[in-house]
Design a protein around this motif. Structure first.
Motif, PDB file in Angstrom:
ATOM      1  N   ASP A   1      61.196  59.475 -24.989  1.00  0.00           N
ATOM      2  CA  ASP A   1      61.179  59.792 -26.256  1.00  0.00           C
ATOM      3  C   ASP A   1      62.525  60.202 -27.105  1.00  0.00           C
ATOM      4  O   ASP A   1      62.266  60.501 -28.520  1.00  0.00           O
ATOM      5  N   GLY A   2      63.557  60.164 -26.723  1.00  0.00           N
ATOM      6  CA  GLY A   2      64.777  60.454 -27.188  1.00  0.00           C
ATOM      7  C   GLY A   2      65.150  62.073 -27.240  1.00  0.00           C
ATOM      8  O   GLY A   2      66.299  62.298 -27.486  1.00  0.00           O
ATOM      9  N   THR A   3      64.301  62.806 -26.419  1.00  0.00           N
ATOM     10  CA  THR A   3      64.630  64.069 -26.433  1.00  0.00           C
ATOM     11  C   THR A   3      65.899  64.603 -25.688  1.00  0.00           C
ATOM     12  O   THR A   3      66.735  65.277 -26.233  1.00  0.00           O
ATOM     13  N   TYR A   4      65.992  64.071 -24.396  1.00  0.00           N
ATOM     14  CA  TYR A   4      67.082  64.174 -23.546  1.00  0.00           C
ATOM     15  C   TYR A   4      68.355  63.624 -24.238  1.00  0.00           C
ATOM     16  O   TYR A   4      69.300  64.463 -24.389  1.00  0.00           O
ATOM     17  N   ALA A   5      68.424  62.393 -24.903  1.00  0.00           N
ATOM     18  CA  ALA A   5      69.496  62.021 -25.558  1.00  0.00           C
ATOM     19  C   ALA A   5      70.152  62.863 -26.768  1.00  0.00           C
ATOM     20  O   ALA A   5      71.259  63.327 -26.805  1.00  0.00           O
ATOM     21  N   LYS A   6      69.238  63.482 -27.298  1.00  0.00           N
ATOM     22  CA  LYS A   6      69.342  64.299 -28.364  1.00  0.00           C
ATOM     23  C   LYS A   6      70.173  65.835 -27.959  1.00  0.00           C
ATOM     24  O   LYS A   6      71.164  66.187 -28.490  1.00  0.00           O
ATOM     25  N   ILE A   7      69.459  66.362 -27.022  1.00  0.00           N
ATOM     26  CA  ILE A   7      70.024  67.508 -26.220  1.00  0.00           C
ATOM     27  C   ILE A   7      71.512  67.103 -25.692  1.00  0.00           C
ATOM     28  O   ILE A   7      72.208  67.868 -25.906  1.00  0.00           O
ATOM     29  N   SER A   8      71.666  66.314 -25.210  1.00  0.00           N
ATOM     30  CA  SER A   8      72.788  65.655 -24.481  1.00  0.00           C
ATOM     31  C   SER A   8      73.789  65.312 -25.309  1.00  0.00           C
ATOM     32  O   SER A   8      74.975  66.062 -25.251  1.00  0.00           O
ATOM     33  N   ARG A   9      73.617  64.833 -26.412  1.00  0.00           N
ATOM     34  CA  ARG A   9      74.739  64.421 -27.592  1.00  0.00           C
ATOM     35  C   ARG A   9      75.200  65.826 -28.211  1.00  0.00           C
ATOM     36  O   ARG A   9      76.262  66.111 -28.421  1.00  0.00           O
ATOM     37  N   GLN A  10      74.104  66.638 -28.338  1.00  0.00           N
ATOM     38  CA  GLN A  10      74.529  68.086 -29.079  1.00  0.00           C
ATOM     39  C   GLN A  10      75.273  68.997 -28.052  1.00  0.00           C
ATOM     40  O   GLN A  10      76.221  69.503 -28.996  1.00  0.00           O
ATOM     41  N   TRP A  11      75.259  68.917 -26.910  1.00  0.00           N
ATOM     42  CA  TRP A  11      76.196  69.759 -26.163  1.00  0.00           C
ATOM     43  C   TRP A  11      77.453  69.141 -25.697  1.00  0.00           C
ATOM     44  O   TRP A  11      78.441  69.613 -25.528  1.00  0.00           O
ATOM     45  N   PHE A  12      77.213  67.752 -25.178  1.00  0.00           N
ATOM     46  CA  PHE A  12      78.517  66.977 -24.927  1.00  0.00           C
ATOM     47  C   PHE A  12      79.062  65.667 -25.579  1.00  0.00           C
ATOM     48  O   PHE A  12      80.159  65.270 -25.234  1.00  0.00           O
ATOM     49  N   GLY A  13      78.209  65.470 -26.355  1.00  0.00           N
ATOM     50  CA  GLY A  13      78.686  64.189 -27.326  1.00  0.00           C
ATOM     51  C   GLY A  13      78.488  62.884 -26.508  1.00  0.00           C
ATOM     52  O   GLY A  13      79.099  61.901 -27.108  1.00  0.00           O
ATOM     53  N   GLN A  14      77.620  62.853 -25.616  1.00  0.00           N
ATOM     54  CA  GLN A  14      77.430  61.633 -24.602  1.00  0.00           C
ATOM     55  C   GLN A  14      76.016  62.038 -23.757  1.00  0.00           C
ATOM     56  O   GLN A  14      75.610  63.067 -23.658  1.00  0.00           O
ATOM     57  N   ASP A  15      75.725  60.798 -23.302  1.00  0.00           N
ATOM     58  CA  ASP A  15      74.466  60.943 -22.434  1.00  0.00           C
ATOM     59  C   ASP A  15      75.123  61.387 -20.892  1.00  0.00           C
ATOM     60  O   ASP A  15      75.758  60.377 -20.471  1.00  0.00           O
ATOM     61  N   VAL A  16      74.606  62.104 -20.397  1.00  0.00           N
ATOM     62  CA  VAL A  16      75.146  62.808 -19.239  1.00  0.00           C
ATOM     63  C   VAL A  16      73.893  62.522 -18.165  1.00  0.00           C
ATOM     64  O   VAL A  16      73.950  63.038 -16.872  1.00  0.00           O
ATOM     65  N   SER A  17      72.979  61.518 -18.411  1.00  0.00           N
ATOM     66  CA  SER A  17      71.875  61.388 -17.656  1.00  0.00           C
ATOM     67  C   SER A  17      72.254  60.195 -16.684  1.00  0.00           C
ATOM     68  O   SER A  17      71.690  59.946 -15.532  1.00  0.00           O
ATOM     69  N   LYS A  18      73.616  59.621 -16.614  1.00  0.00           N
ATOM     70  CA  LYS A  18      74.011  58.530 -16.096  1.00  0.00           C
ATOM     71  C   LYS A  18      75.212  58.584 -15.078  1.00  0.00           C
ATOM     72  O   LYS A  18      76.039  59.415 -15.703  1.00  0.00           O
ATOM     73  N   PRO A  19      75.397  58.239 -14.021  1.00  0.00           N
ATOM     74  CA  PRO A  19      76.722  58.360 -13.173  1.00  0.00           C
ATOM     75  C   PRO A  19      77.745  57.839 -13.977  1.00  0.00           C
ATOM     76  O   PRO A  19      77.857  57.107 -15.053  1.00  0.00           O
TER      77      PRO A  19
END
Length: 257
Positions: free
Chosen positions: A239-257
């Motif tokens: 639903d995009g919640t994870y991507a929003k949180i990740s971008r807020q803190w790191f500016g990138q998606d940290v869910s992938k290797p």
């Protein structure tokens, strides 16, 4: 009446999930509508207190998002890293959301969710000076700080020949590095990058190691809770919640290797 209350609470805790976990596998706190979450509270940008004393960070936001999918109230229990896994095993909290690397050694005694963060360990040195280690082998003969019981400490030990100084958590490592009591530290690349950008610490990143998969830690017997958390993780990614949180803190998606 007691059995009716238990069934109602379990249904509530999993109403947004595809399946309900067996009651025998769920922590008793969940029947009270609460998910107890262990974390340090001193590990920016993952879990720390802001200038107003409010608990914040990437792991705090992820924890709240997961608890919301489970229809549970998050209750944060702060503890030093050196005792965080022992606290889980003692039942002080239901899960640890604190960048716990999934390792074969840890999997012998505790369970994990599916990985929710991938990051790389990084050598940290003082900004001043010419010491620029590229690999762990370059740290042989040096005083290197690491959090007690961490995956980073284990990697330093496996390298051999390094004078390892252990600390309760990352904050103490950084303090001694800044004052020159140690030659280097070894910790998470995302933490190092955040501190360099957000705080005026006299440190810089050097060489990096291999990527680590981080999981939400829980008791091996809590298989129902693992299933529920894995589904909640899938939901917040979808639903995009994870991507929003990740971008807020790191500016990138940290869910992938």
């Amino acid at each position: 009446m007691k059995h009716l209350f238990l069934m109602s609470a379990l249904v509530l805790a999993s109403s947004s999930l595809a399946a309900t976990a067996p009651a025998a596998t769920m922590p008793s706190t969940l029947t009270q509508g609460t998910l107890k979450i262990g974390m340090e509270g001193t590990y920016p940008p993952f879990t720390y207190k802001d200038a107003k004393g409010n608990l914040t960070g990437f792991d705090v936001d992820i924890s709240r998002a997961i608890a919301a999918k489970l229809n549970l109230k998050p209750e944060f229990v702060l503890t030093e890293w050196s005792g965080i896994i022992a606290g889980l095993q003692a039942g002080k909290y239901d899960v640890i959301v604190n960048q716990v690397a999934i390792t074969p050694e840890r999997q012998k005694s505790i369970g994990f969710s599916e990985p929710y963060v991938y990051s790389t360990p990084q050598i940290i040195v003082k900004k001043s000076g010419n010491f620029a280690p590229k690999t762990l082998a370059d740290l042989k003969g040096k005083r290197v700080g690491s959090s007690l019981g961490s995956n980073y400490e284990a990697q330093l030990k496996a390298t051999g020949g390094i004078n390892i100084l252990t600390y309760p958590g990352a904050a103490e490592v950084l303090a001694d590095l800044a004052t020159g009591r140690i030659d280097a530290g070894y910790n998470d690349r995302l933490l190092v990058s955040y501190l360099i950008k957000s705080q005026n610490l006299p440190i810089r990143g050097a060489g990096t190691g291999n990527a680590d998969a981080m999981g939400i830690a829980l008791k091996k017997t809590n298989t129902g809770l693992k299933t529920a958390i894995d589904k909640a993780l899938l939901q917040i990614k979808a639903d995009g919640t994870y991507a929003k949180i990740s971008r807020q803190w790191f500016g990138q998606d940290v869910s992938k290797p």
